[in-house]
Each structure stands twice: as structure tokens, then as C-alpha cells.
Design an enzyme around this catalytic site. Structure first.
Site, PDB file in Angstrom:
ATOM      1  N   PRO A 164       0.809  -1.212   0.000  1.00 55.93           N
ATOM      2  CG  PRO A 164      -0.507  -1.423   1.879  1.00 55.93           C
ATOM      3  CD  PRO A 164       0.791  -1.861   1.319  1.00 55.93           C
ATOM      4  CD  GLU A 165       2.981   3.189  -4.242  1.00 53.73           C
ATOM      5  OE1 GLU A 165       3.062   4.386  -4.558  1.00 53.73           O
ATOM      6  OE2 GLU A 165       3.262   2.266  -5.013  1.00 53.73           O
TER       7      GLU A 165
ATOM      8  CG  HIS B  18      -0.516 -15.230   5.825  1.00 54.96           C
ATOM      9  ND1 HIS B  18      -1.053 -15.230   4.573  1.00 54.96           N
ATOM     10  CD2 HIS B  18       0.400 -16.219   5.847  1.00 54.96           C
ATOM     11  CE1 HIS B  18      -0.477 -16.185   3.840  1.00 54.96           C
ATOM     12  NE2 HIS B  18       0.399 -16.790   4.603  1.00 54.96           N
TER      13      HIS B  18
ATOM     14  NE  ARG C 169       7.651 -10.002   0.833  1.00 51.85           N
ATOM     15  CZ  ARG C 169       8.151  -9.216  -0.098  1.00 51.85           C
ATOM     16  NH1 ARG C 169       7.357  -8.688  -1.009  1.00 51.85           N
ATOM     17  NH2 ARG C 169       9.418  -8.945  -0.125  1.00 51.85           N
TER      18      ARG C 169
ATOM     19  NE  ARG D  58      19.765  15.019  -1.483  1.00 50.82           N
ATOM     20  CZ  ARG D  58      18.948  14.307  -0.735  1.00 50.82           C
ATOM     21  NH1 ARG D  58      17.942  14.879  -0.112  1.00 50.82           N
ATOM     22  NH2 ARG D  58      19.116  13.013  -0.602  1.00 50.82           N
TER      23      ARG D  58
END
Length: 268
Positions: free
Chosen positions: A2-3, A91, A110, A149
DNA sequence: CCGTTGCCCTGCCAGC
DNA sequence: TGCTGGCAGGGCAACG
């Protein structure tokens, strides 16, 4: 996984479903789910949920007493609200049971996801940067943050201490709409390009939120429903396919070990 | 300080 | 069919 758009969708859904509930117990079935810096989760007992918001990519569960339970889903984490007798599913790593007997489960194939109980200013303690959807953020701010940068702009966008919420998918998508090549040094973007990039970020993120996020492998919202924005990707995951603007091939390169997609004609 | 690399974990899928 | 290697949307510590 998820973002920003996925976390925003989850936070909104949870807000509607758990606000006002009071915590009875919490059980942890994979101990490392709890961040080492977390306050003891025993403090959760008896706390009421005031609301659920998003801080960067964290789901922030705001509790009575000034506490916040910050949950980072990383790649495969899910937060799901269930009825009292919900089965322990595959999970499952943590489970909060409310006094009304409903439950909030955290599952994570995970095991990368983390929970952290904080008190006080959560955003400061989580060290997240500016939010791209914050209307106070200007393209001038963006330019100043990138000044000097030499990092590729796409890699720079993934650094959560500067801007927070952008991940691998939306970085590629936003750069496509801004017409900027992902390898360009962040500090060398012009003012106009910074303005275009901020606009593109907001456009892509807002569209994705409207679609309930993007579901590739694991993402579902707080009700277990998938998002649909993956159907609208312009470049992400489309290497070898034609660019939707110029029909040329979409390319895949690797920057900082992450797949990056762009069109070499439309992006300069 | 800056940028890069390895690693944490498991599941899935392409290719043999 | 069964095995193996590579890959996955994130972030941190360690290193030069």
C-alpha cells in the site's frame, strides 16, 4: 503494497467502522509485528478509538489518552474488521478485540508490517515528511527540498523523510504525467518542472483514491474489497507495451533496486 | 552528510 | 507435475 491512496482508503474505511469502539484485549501471534520502539501494548486495554487517519503510509488509530497506534502495512499487511466469531485466518499476526466483541485483525503474509503504540505527536515520532496532498505544500517547497540533490528524482520521491506516501507505483505514474524522466537528478529540475511534478503527483494520487487504490497482489481495503486503479496505470508494469500517448514502447529500468517505468519519448 | 547495498520474509509465477 | 530462481508495491542498518 500500500502507498498513499491505499492507506487513505483503508484509514477512511476503518474510521467509519471502528470509531467509538473501546478496546478490550489485544493478542499478538507474531511478536516482531510490534516495533521495538513501541510503548507496551498492554496500555491499549480500555482505550477508546477517537478516529483513524493516515500519516504518510501509516494507518494512525487515534486513541483516548493521547495515544496513537501506528500501523505500517509494508508490502502485504491487511487490517480487517470482523464479526465477533471471525476465524483466525492465515497470516494473522495481531488481533484487537473490542468490548462489543467485534475484532480488528492484522494479517501479513511477509511479516514486514509493524505496529507501534505512541503517545503525543505521532507524525514527529514517525519522522514522516510533508504530505503531497497537503494544500500548504508548494512547488517552491518541493524545489527547495530537492536543491543540490543528485539522486534520481524517482528515487528521491520514495524517500519518506522528504515527501511521505509516494511508493514505487505512483512515483513512476506521476513522472509520466509530468513528462520527466525518472533518472533526472532531483536538484536539477526547473521551477516549471517542480510545479508540473507536484500537480501530477496530486492528480495521480487523487485519481487513485477515487478508485479505492490499486490492487496487484495483496491489497484490499478494510472490508476486504480490491481497488481498481491498476486498470488505469499509464506506465507501471507496462514494459514493452505501447505508451498511451505516443504509441512508443514503455521501458523498464531498475533504480535503487526498484522497477521503474517510463516512456522515453514523452518523458525528458 | 550522502548515496548504495544487503537484508528482513513469504508467495507466486515463469521457465526448465 | 515438480523444482528453482527471480521478483514483489517498503524501509532500515551498515557501509564506503
Amino acid at each position: 503494497m500500500p502507498e498513499l491512496p491505499e492507506v487513505e482508503t483503508i484509514a477512511r474505511g476503518l474510521h467509519a467502522r471502528v470509531r467509538g469502539k473501546r478496546i478490550a484485549t489485544i493478542g499478538i501471534s507474531w511478536q516482531r509485528t510490534v516495533d521495538a520502539r513501541s510503548l507496551p501494548l498492554s496500555a491499549l486495554a480500555g482505550k477508546q478509538i477517537n478516529g483513524v487517519t493516515r500519516i504518510g503510509k501509516f494507518v494512525a488509530i487515534e486513541l483516548s489518552g493521547g495515544f496513537t497506534l501506528a500501523v505500517h502495512l509494508r508490502m502485504t499487511g491487511r487490517l480487517l474488521v470482523g464479526s465477533p466469531n471471525v476465524q483466525v485466518h492465515a497470516h494473522e499476526r495481531a488481533r484487537i478485540t473490542f468490548r462489543d466483541a467485534s475484532v480488528l485483525t492484522f494479517s501479513d503474509a511477509r511479516k514486514f508490517g509493524r505496529m507501534r503504540l505512541l503517545r503525543g505527536d505521532a507524525a514527529a515520532q514517525l519522522a514522516v515528511g510533508r504530505d503531497p496532498l497537503d494544500p500548504q505544500l508548494t512547488s517552491n517547497d518541493l524545489k527547495e527540498m530537492m536543491a543540490g540533490r543528485r539522486t534520481p528524482v524517482k528515487v528521491w520521491l520514495l524517500d519518506q523523510r522528504r515527501l511521505s506516501g509516494i511508493g514505487n507505483i505512483y512515483a513512476s505514474e506521476a513522472l509520466f504525467f509530468a513528462g520527466i524522466r525518472p533518472r533526472r537528478a532531483a536538484g536539477r529540475l526547473t521551477s516549471a518542472e517542480c510545479a508540473g511534478l507536484l500537480k501530477s503527483l496530486r492528480l495521480v494520487l487523487r485519481r487513485a483514491i477515487r478508485s479505492g487504490g490499486s490492487s496487484l497482489n495483496d491489497y484490499v481495503d478494510s472490508e476486504g474489497k480490491e481497488g481498481s486503479f491498476q486498470k488505469q496505470f499509464s506506465v507501471y508494469g507496462r514494459s514493452g507495451l505501447h505508451c498511451l500517448q505516443c504509441r512508443g514502447p514503455v521501458r523498464r529500468i531498475v533504480l535503487a533496486q526498484r522497477s521503474t517505468f517510463y516512456c522515453s519519448t514523452c518523458q525528458r
